[in-house]
Design a protein around this motif. Structure first.
Motif, PDB file in Angstrom:
ATOM      1  N   VAL A   1       0.879  -1.169   0.000  1.00  0.00           N
ATOM      2  CA  VAL A   1       0.000   0.000   0.000  1.00  0.00           C
ATOM      3  C   VAL A   1       0.913   1.214   0.000  1.00  0.00           C
ATOM      4  O   VAL A   1       1.607   1.482   0.987  1.00  0.00           O
ATOM      5  N   ASN A   2       0.936   1.937  -1.103  1.00  0.00           N
ATOM      6  CA  ASN A   2       1.822   3.087  -1.229  1.00  0.00           C
ATOM      7  C   ASN A   2       1.029   4.359  -0.956  1.00  0.00           C
ATOM      8  O   ASN A   2      -0.191   4.346  -0.796  1.00  0.00           O
TER       9      ASN A   2
ATOM     10  N   GLU B   1       2.110   5.844  -6.707  1.00  0.00           N
ATOM     11  CA  GLU B   1       1.212   5.622  -5.582  1.00  0.00           C
ATOM     12  C   GLU B   1       0.158   4.554  -5.860  1.00  0.00           C
ATOM     13  O   GLU B   1      -0.557   4.130  -4.944  1.00  0.00           O
ATOM     14  N   ASP B   2       0.039   4.096  -7.107  1.00  0.00           N
ATOM     15  CA  ASP B   2      -0.891   3.014  -7.434  1.00  0.00           C
ATOM     16  C   ASP B   2      -0.242   1.636  -7.359  1.00  0.00           C
ATOM     17  O   ASP B   2      -0.931   0.620  -7.501  1.00  0.00           O
TER      18      ASP B   2
ATOM     19  N   THR C   1       1.067  -1.832  -6.239  1.00  0.00           N
ATOM     20  CA  THR C   1       0.752  -2.801  -5.184  1.00  0.00           C
ATOM     21  C   THR C   1       1.742  -3.963  -5.141  1.00  0.00           C
ATOM     22  O   THR C   1       1.913  -4.580  -4.092  1.00  0.00           O
TER      23      THR C   1
ATOM     24  N   SER D   1       4.756  -0.107   4.672  1.00  0.00           N
ATOM     25  CA  SER D   1       3.571  -0.789   4.146  1.00  0.00           C
ATOM     26  C   SER D   1       3.322  -2.056   4.951  1.00  0.00           C
ATOM     27  O   SER D   1       3.567  -3.168   4.482  1.00  0.00           O
TER      28      SER D   1
END
Length: 230
Positions: free
Chosen positions: A29-30, A184-185, A187, A219
């Motif tokens: 999870v960024n 940021e997307d 995973t 994360s």
């Protein structure tokens, strides 16, 4: 599935003793840089300063080895610096290290603290296996110039990382293309730590273990696998 990582015989012959260690992370999870990732960067700068003891980054033996490797394939190491040296030099300036996002901050901190090139690739954007080769000069490298996508080509003989779609990083670890970079997307990601003699296998493993720990900090809950050096 982890993409296959292959180092060509030409690269092995050009720079004997090259070793890489991959860290695979799933379920990440960024997000924007935060207090945790910033603290990792601040601590890395402190460790770098202590390690150098007033020397410049190029006087470190591992950085010096990378400069020699760049010279071996025709790059000018004072103009196109390997990623570890470039980050370390920036860390020592008044501007300090950039804050990008939590995952990039985590691997940049390990790079600076250990003076080792570290890169990160979004696993969902890699096409096929990844290969470290000497370029023919015809491989496409998609980058951005003036806000628009543009295609460049490496110099013949340049050492590049590539997948089935083209070059992912030019001049070994100098400039990553935007196609596979971590944002940021992201995973699922693959992080690559690259070493040359005189860095020992134990030192490389220590850097990989630290990166795994840092990824768990930024994360929590991510599934991390540290692969054997190759």
């Amino acid at each position: 599935m982890t993409p296959t990582l292959t180092v060509s015989d030409e690269v092995r012959a050009l720079v004997p003793g090259f070793t890489h260690l991959a860290v695979e992370a799933r379920g990440l999870v960024n997000g924007p840089s935060d207090a945790t990732s910033s603290a990792l960067l601040d601590e890395a700068v402190r460790r770098l300063t202590d390690h150098l003891g007033g020397r410049t980054p190029d006087q470190d033996p591992h950085v010096a080895a990378w400069r020699s490797a760049y010279s071996a394939f025709g790059a000018k190491p004072s103009r196109t610096r390997n990623s570890a040296e470039a980050l370390a030099r920036r860390a020592l300036t008044e501007a300090g290290l950039p804050r990008i996002n939590r995952l990039v901050d985590a691997y940049n901190a390990v790079s600076v603290a250990h003076l080792i090139p570290v890169g990160g690739e979004d696993l969902g954007r890699i096409q096929g296996g990844m290969r470290l080769v000497r370029a023919t000069g015809e491989e496409p490298f998609v980058t951005v110039a003036g806000g628009e996508d543009t295609v460049e080509h490496p110099e013949p003989g340049e050492v590049v990382w590539c997948d089935e779609a083209g070059v992912t990083c030019r001049r070994w670890n100098w400039r990553q293309g935007p196609r596979t970079r971590i944002d940021e997307d992201t995973t699922d990601a693959l992080f690559l730590l690259e070493s040359l003699a005189p860095m020992s296998r134990d030192a490389l493993l220590a850097a990989g273990a630290e990166l795994a720990g840092s990824l768990r900090k930024v994360s929590p809950g991510a599934r991390i696998t540290v692969l054997d050096p190759a």
